[in-house]
Write a protein that holds these residues in place. Structure first.
Motif, PDB file in Angstrom:
ATOM      1  N   VAL A  65      -1.191 -23.727  31.773  1.00 23.30           N
ATOM      2  CA  VAL A  65       0.232 -24.077  31.725  1.00 23.30           C
ATOM      3  C   VAL A  65       0.807 -24.211  33.147  1.00 23.30           C
ATOM      4  O   VAL A  65       1.648 -25.072  33.402  1.00 23.30           O
ATOM      5  N   THR A  66       0.297 -23.388  34.059  1.00 22.40           N
ATOM      6  CA  THR A  66       0.752 -23.519  35.450  1.00 22.40           C
ATOM      7  C   THR A  66       0.406 -24.900  35.993  1.00 22.40           C
ATOM      8  O   THR A  66       1.238 -25.571  36.603  1.00 22.40           O
ATOM      9  N   GLY A  67      -0.829 -25.319  35.756  1.00 25.12           N
ATOM     10  CA  GLY A  67      -1.271 -26.628  36.244  1.00 25.12           C
ATOM     11  C   GLY A  67      -0.481 -27.762  35.622  1.00 25.12           C
ATOM     12  O   GLY A  67      -0.218 -28.792  36.257  1.00 25.12           O
ATOM     13  N   ARG A  68      -0.087 -27.586  34.379  1.00 19.71           N
ATOM     14  CA  ARG A  68       0.624 -28.660  33.673  1.00 19.71           C
ATOM     15  C   ARG A  68       2.141 -28.546  33.891  1.00 19.71           C
ATOM     16  O   ARG A  68       2.743 -29.323  34.604  1.00 19.71           O
ATOM     17  N   ALA A  69       2.693 -27.481  33.269  1.00 21.29           N
ATOM     18  CA  ALA A  69       4.160 -27.374  33.253  1.00 21.29           C
ATOM     19  C   ALA A  69       4.715 -26.873  34.588  1.00 21.29           C
ATOM     20  O   ALA A  69       5.793 -27.306  35.005  1.00 21.29           O
ATOM     21  N   GLY A  70       3.984 -25.985  35.263  1.00 16.12           N
ATOM     22  CA  GLY A  70       4.479 -25.451  36.535  1.00 16.12           C
ATOM     23  C   GLY A  70       4.601 -26.562  37.564  1.00 16.12           C
ATOM     24  O   GLY A  70       5.615 -26.679  38.261  1.00 16.12           O
ATOM     25  N   ALA A  71       3.553 -27.387  37.643  1.00 21.68           N
ATOM     26  CA  ALA A  71       3.584 -28.503  38.593  1.00 21.68           C
ATOM     27  C   ALA A  71       4.727 -29.440  38.260  1.00 21.68           C
ATOM     28  O   ALA A  71       5.454 -29.902  39.152  1.00 21.68           O
ATOM     29  N   SER A  72       4.902 -29.702  36.982  1.00 20.22           N
ATOM     30  CA  SER A  72       5.952 -30.658  36.609  1.00 20.22           C
ATOM     31  C   SER A  72       7.357 -30.073  36.870  1.00 20.22           C
ATOM     32  O   SER A  72       8.264 -30.782  37.293  1.00 20.22           O
ATOM     33  N   MET A  73       7.507 -28.752  36.656  1.00 20.36           N
ATOM     34  CA  MET A  73       8.795 -28.106  36.959  1.00 20.36           C
ATOM     35  C   MET A  73       9.131 -28.228  38.444  1.00 20.36           C
ATOM     36  O   MET A  73      10.244 -28.600  38.807  1.00 20.36           O
ATOM     37  N   ALA A  74       8.145 -27.896  39.289  1.00 19.13           N
ATOM     38  CA  ALA A  74       8.392 -27.921  40.734  1.00 19.13           C
ATOM     39  C   ALA A  74       8.711 -29.345  41.185  1.00 19.13           C
ATOM     40  O   ALA A  74       9.626 -29.571  41.985  1.00 19.13           O
ATOM     41  N   ALA A  75       7.966 -30.323  40.638  1.00 22.91           N
ATOM     42  CA  ALA A  75       8.198 -31.711  41.038  1.00 22.91           C
ATOM     43  C   ALA A  75       9.574 -32.187  40.569  1.00 22.91           C
ATOM     44  O   ALA A  75      10.299 -32.851  41.318  1.00 22.91           O
ATOM     45  N   ALA A 129       0.561 -11.844  29.190  1.00 26.48           N
ATOM     46  CA  ALA A 129       0.975 -13.253  29.045  1.00 26.48           C
ATOM     47  C   ALA A 129       2.461 -13.420  29.347  1.00 26.48           C
ATOM     48  O   ALA A 129       2.870 -14.393  29.997  1.00 26.48           O
ATOM     49  N   CYS A 130       3.256 -12.456  28.876  1.00 27.76           N
ATOM     50  CA  CYS A 130       4.706 -12.491  29.146  1.00 27.76           C
ATOM     51  C   CYS A 130       4.952 -12.496  30.657  1.00 27.76           C
ATOM     52  O   CYS A 130       5.743 -13.294  31.171  1.00 27.76           O
ATOM     53  N   PHE A 131       4.280 -11.581  31.329  1.00 31.60           N
ATOM     54  CA  PHE A 131       4.454 -11.462  32.775  1.00 31.60           C
ATOM     55  C   PHE A 131       4.000 -12.743  33.483  1.00 31.60           C
ATOM     56  O   PHE A 131       4.692 -13.249  34.374  1.00 31.60           O
ATOM     57  N   PHE A 132       2.851 -13.274  33.056  1.00 28.87           N
ATOM     58  CA  PHE A 132       2.358 -14.518  33.684  1.00 28.87           C
ATOM     59  C   PHE A 132       3.343 -15.663  33.453  1.00 28.87           C
ATOM     60  O   PHE A 132       3.599 -16.470  34.354  1.00 28.87           O
ATOM     61  N   GLY A 133       3.890 -15.725  32.245  1.00 29.82           N
ATOM     62  CA  GLY A 133       4.840 -16.798  31.908  1.00 29.82           C
ATOM     63  C   GLY A 133       6.082 -16.724  32.789  1.00 29.82           C
ATOM     64  O   GLY A 133       6.540 -17.732  33.337  1.00 29.82           O
ATOM     65  N   ALA A 134       6.605 -15.490  32.921  1.00 34.82           N
ATOM     66  CA  ALA A 134       7.797 -15.309  33.755  1.00 34.82           C
ATOM     67  C   ALA A 134       7.473 -15.650  35.205  1.00 34.82           C
ATOM     68  O   ALA A 134       8.256 -16.322  35.887  1.00 34.82           O
ATOM     69  N   SER A 135       6.273 -15.224  35.668  1.00 34.36           N
ATOM     70  CA  SER A 135       5.906 -15.447  37.078  1.00 34.36           C
ATOM     71  C   SER A 135       5.755 -16.928  37.402  1.00 34.36           C
ATOM     72  O   SER A 135       6.330 -17.420  38.373  1.00 34.36           O
ATOM     73  N   PHE A 136       4.969 -17.631  36.573  1.00 38.59           N
ATOM     74  CA  PHE A 136       4.734 -19.037  36.941  1.00 38.59           C
ATOM     75  C   PHE A 136       6.030 -19.852  36.872  1.00 38.59           C
ATOM     76  O   PHE A 136       6.279 -20.717  37.717  1.00 38.59           O
ATOM     77  N   ALA A 137       6.873 -19.524  35.877  1.00 40.55           N
ATOM     78  CA  ALA A 137       8.119 -20.284  35.738  1.00 40.55           C
ATOM     79  C   ALA A 137       9.032 -20.007  36.937  1.00 40.55           C
ATOM     80  O   ALA A 137       9.606 -20.933  37.519  1.00 40.55           O
ATOM     81  N   LEU A 138       9.128 -18.725  37.318  1.00 43.57           N
ATOM     82  CA  LEU A 138      10.005 -18.377  38.439  1.00 43.57           C
ATOM     83  C   LEU A 138       9.508 -19.012  39.737  1.00 43.57           C
ATOM     84  O   LEU A 138      10.277 -19.624  40.486  1.00 43.57           O
ATOM     85  N   ILE A 139       8.186 -18.882  39.986  1.00 50.14           N
ATOM     86  CA  ILE A 139       7.633 -19.409  41.244  1.00 50.14           C
ATOM     87  C   ILE A 139       7.772 -20.937  41.290  1.00 50.14           C
ATOM     88  O   ILE A 139       8.174 -21.504  42.304  1.00 50.14           O
ATOM     89  N   VAL A 197       0.468 -20.843  44.479  1.00 53.52           N
ATOM     90  CA  VAL A 197       1.062 -19.496  44.513  1.00 53.52           C
ATOM     91  C   VAL A 197       1.113 -18.888  43.106  1.00 53.52           C
ATOM     92  O   VAL A 197       0.804 -17.706  42.915  1.00 53.52           O
ATOM     93  N   SER A 198       1.458 -19.706  42.094  1.00 51.08           N
ATOM     94  CA  SER A 198       1.498 -19.182  40.720  1.00 51.08           C
ATOM     95  C   SER A 198       0.111 -18.729  40.290  1.00 51.08           C
ATOM     96  O   SER A 198      -0.052 -17.645  39.723  1.00 51.08           O
ATOM     97  N   SER A 199      -0.914 -19.557  40.556  1.00 49.80           N
ATOM     98  CA  SER A 199      -2.277 -19.204  40.125  1.00 49.80           C
ATOM     99  C   SER A 199      -2.737 -17.922  40.805  1.00 49.80           C
ATOM    100  O   SER A 199      -3.314 -17.038  40.163  1.00 49.80           O
ATOM    101  N   MET A 200      -2.478 -17.837  42.115  1.00 56.30           N
ATOM    102  CA  MET A 200      -2.879 -16.623  42.841  1.00 56.30           C
ATOM    103  C   MET A 200      -2.143 -15.400  42.288  1.00 56.30           C
ATOM    104  O   MET A 200      -2.741 -14.347  42.097  1.00 56.30           O
ATOM    105  N   THR A 201      -0.855 -15.573  42.035  1.00 57.23           N
ATOM    106  CA  THR A 201      -0.069 -14.445  41.503  1.00 57.23           C
ATOM    107  C   THR A 201      -0.629 -14.005  40.150  1.00 57.23           C
ATOM    108  O   THR A 201      -0.758 -12.811  39.872  1.00 57.23           O
ATOM    109  N   ILE A 202      -0.970 -14.994  39.317  1.00 53.91           N
ATOM    110  CA  ILE A 202      -1.505 -14.665  37.989  1.00 53.91           C
ATOM    111  C   ILE A 202      -2.822 -13.893  38.136  1.00 53.91           C
ATOM    112  O   ILE A 202      -3.014 -12.835  37.525  1.00 53.91           O
ATOM    113  N   LEU A 203      -3.724 -14.386  38.970  1.00 55.51           N
ATOM    114  CA  LEU A 203      -5.045 -13.758  39.094  1.00 55.51           C
ATOM    115  C   LEU A 203      -4.962 -12.374  39.745  1.00 55.51           C
ATOM    116  O   LEU A 203      -5.646 -11.443  39.320  1.00 55.51           O
ATOM    117  N   ILE A 204      -4.124 -12.250  40.769  1.00 58.51           N
ATOM    118  CA  ILE A 204      -4.028 -10.946  41.444  1.00 58.51           C
ATOM    119  C   ILE A 204      -3.312  -9.930  40.546  1.00 58.51           C
ATOM    120  O   ILE A 204      -3.790  -8.806  40.344  1.00 58.51           O
TER     121      ILE A 204
END
Lengths: 274, 258
Positions: free
Chosen positions: B108-118, B205-215, B240-247
């Motif tokens: 979702v980060t690769g799809r929706a996160g990229a599109s949000m930032a763009a 998943a909740c935390f990852f969702g909040a993180s990628f959307a915020l970042i 940054v979202s992917s790294m945050t999710i993995l760490i």
């Protein structure tokens, strides 16, 4: 005696009315970005119903000045007053209430590209009124007609030409029937005929809607046409102010160089070697 | 010498620290605006559709193949010491505790996160965000809140789908292709899977969702410098979202599964 008293009272009232109806006032406004001073003590007054055009070179801080008037930027020092309200003393909600008095036309029109033309024009109405979708669309179409556009309501902004986008931007700016209209370089990037049509439109808006307007531009033809007062911003300050006629005949070398469009003169072009 | 070293270190960490600070300020503004009426239900549903429903096909494909390959690898590996019977448990536990939330979040980060930032980045550089403000609309409430809420709500939903589809994929390979007993596979799945495994996966998943959307919103919202800036914001959002999710995955796992 009574009538004399009454007359005195009314006169005082109307005088007071004049005072509080100074629409916009910038007092000693300073603004710097990353240590670089852009505005260094700007003082500017705009009366109700007046049309003021601020001229100045690229990078002179005209856009920064305009953004201060609508509270998009806050001054480092100094005061911005709109209808006698100090913008720095109002909270977010208060600022939004003041912003409802404004309409702003951006240089690139800044239309929301995910929405149709009528949704763009009706955006403010949708957010701040209880009108139905149909009523909003009708109002939007009516505003579009006012700026000379028909049959474009259902198009997307990407399907419009530059001039049409500016007109839609103007329709969006007037949709909430504002008291003040701000124009950021209204004629930049348009061909001379379209630029003149936009100038005519700005005059028409003023006459039909009775709005106060502030425009920033470096297009002198436009400035002479739409202004009651022209103010020149140079070196972060307002260095000259007057009617178009006064500005045209000024002997101030800075203003003369600018209005005549000469590279040689007292104005130092940033980053350009002499 | 030492002073210069400290100076260099300071200069190197200044920007990331500033970024974290500004991101947290955006988070606090977002939380404030979530609770300020009126709720922008229509906009929230639109984003839920974009983040959740439209990500479904790619999440489904990833989940089924991950479940399949997990079963295949576990089966052939476990066969060496006669533990094939545990494949069902391995697939179920790996999917619910780890792969379901992490994989769906990364996709979702690769799809929706990229599109949000763009999208937000383009809105910033074309002055559309300024235009929102001039129309007396708070851009955090209008743009960030719906995306943040949708990310937080939809990622657990996608993680559940990933869990189920992954387990089905594992079942398909183990039972249909490798010929193991269906009953044994299902028993191994149910016997070792606790409710805790599922809900702690969903908390992640909740935390990852909040993180990628915020970042992603943060990167888009503060874009500078035209088209190149939008490109940078998009890349930055995904990295940054992917790294945050993995760490954060490691630390959340250490906390949730201790």
């Amino acid at each position: 005696m009574v009538s004399l008293n009454m007359f005195f009272h009314l006169t005082c009232q109307s005088w007071q009315f004049e005072i509080v109806n100074e629409m916009i006032e910038l007092i000693d406004v300073h603004k710097a970005f990353a240590g670089k001073a852009v505005l260094r003590g700007v003082n500017l007054k705009v009366e109700k119903g007046e049309s003021v055009v601020v001229i100045g070179g690229s990078g002179s801080g005209k856009s920064v000045l305009l953004k201060h008037i609508i509270g998009l930027l806050k001054p480092d020092q100094g005061t911005v007053m709109v209808s006698s309200i100090d913008l720095s003393e109002v909270d977010e909600d208060g600022l939004n209430e003041i912003r409802k008095k404004f309409g702003m036309l951006f240089q690139s029109a800044a239309l929301f590209d995910s929405m149709t033309v009528w949704e763009n024009v009706g955006f403010g109405l949708k957010r701040h009124t209880l009108l139905t979708e149909e009523e909003i669309k009708d109002t939007a179409i009516q505003k579009l007609r006012l700026v000379g556009l028909v049959n474009v309501a259902d198009l997307m902004p990407s399907e419009l030409s530059g001039g049409m986008r500016k007109r839609v931007g103007l329709a969006r700016a007037i949709a909430m029937e504002p008291e003040i209209l701000l124009y950021d370089e209204p004629t930049t990037g348009l061909d001379p005929i379209m630029a003149d049509a936009i100038n005519e439109l700005i005059i028409k808006m003023r006459e039909t809607l009775n709005v106060t307007s502030v425009a920033i531009t470096h297009d002198m033809k436009s400035a002479y046409k739409i202004a009651d007062t022209i103010a020149m911003l140079y070196n972060g300050e307002i260095v000259a102010k007057g009617t178009p006629e006064e500005i045209r005949n000024t002997s101030d070398p800075v203003v003369r160089q600018f209005i005549e469009g000469r590279a040689e003169g007292p104005i130092v072009l940033e980053g350009v070697e002499r | 010498m030492l002073l210069k070293l400290i100076e260099r270190f300071g200069a190197a960490v200044e920007r990331p620290v500033e970024g974290v600070g500004r991101c947290l300020i955006l988070l606090s503004a977002t939380i404030k605006w979530i609770f300020r009426p009126p709720a922008d239900i229509r906009n929230i549903f639109k984003q839920m559709l974009e983040i959740g429903v439209n990500s479904l096909p790619v999440v489904l494909i990833t989940a089924v193949f991950t479940g399949m390959v997990l079963a295949l690898q576990s089966y052939t590996g476990f066969k060496r010491f006669g533990a094939e019977g545990l494949v069902g448990s391995v697939v179920a536990l790996s999917m619910t505790r780890e792969l379901g939330p992490v994989l769906s979040a990364l996709i979702v980060t690769g799809r929706a996160g990229a599109s949000m930032a763009a999208e937000l980045g383009t809105m910033r550089v074309t002055e559309q965000i300024d235009a929102l403000e001039t129309l007396a609309t708070n851009p955090v409430k209008y743009l960030v809140v719906p995306r943040f809420l949708s990310g937080t709500i939809m990622l657990p939903a996608l993680a559940v789908v990933t869990d189920i589809v992954g387990i089905i994929g594992g079942y398909f390979v183990t039972v249909m292709l490798l010929g193991a007993s269906s009953k044994a596979y299902l028993r191994a799945t149910w016997d070792y899977l606790n409710v805790d495994d599922i809900y702690s996966g969903l908390i992640k998943a909740c935390f990852f969702g909040a993180s990628f959307a915020l970042i992603s919103c943060y990167k888009g919202f503060y874009t500078k410098g035209g088209a190149e800036g939008v490109g940078r914001a998009t890349t930055g959002a995904v990295v940054v979202s992917s790294m945050t999710i993995l760490i954060s995955d490691y630390f959340l796992s250490a906390w949730l599964f201790k």
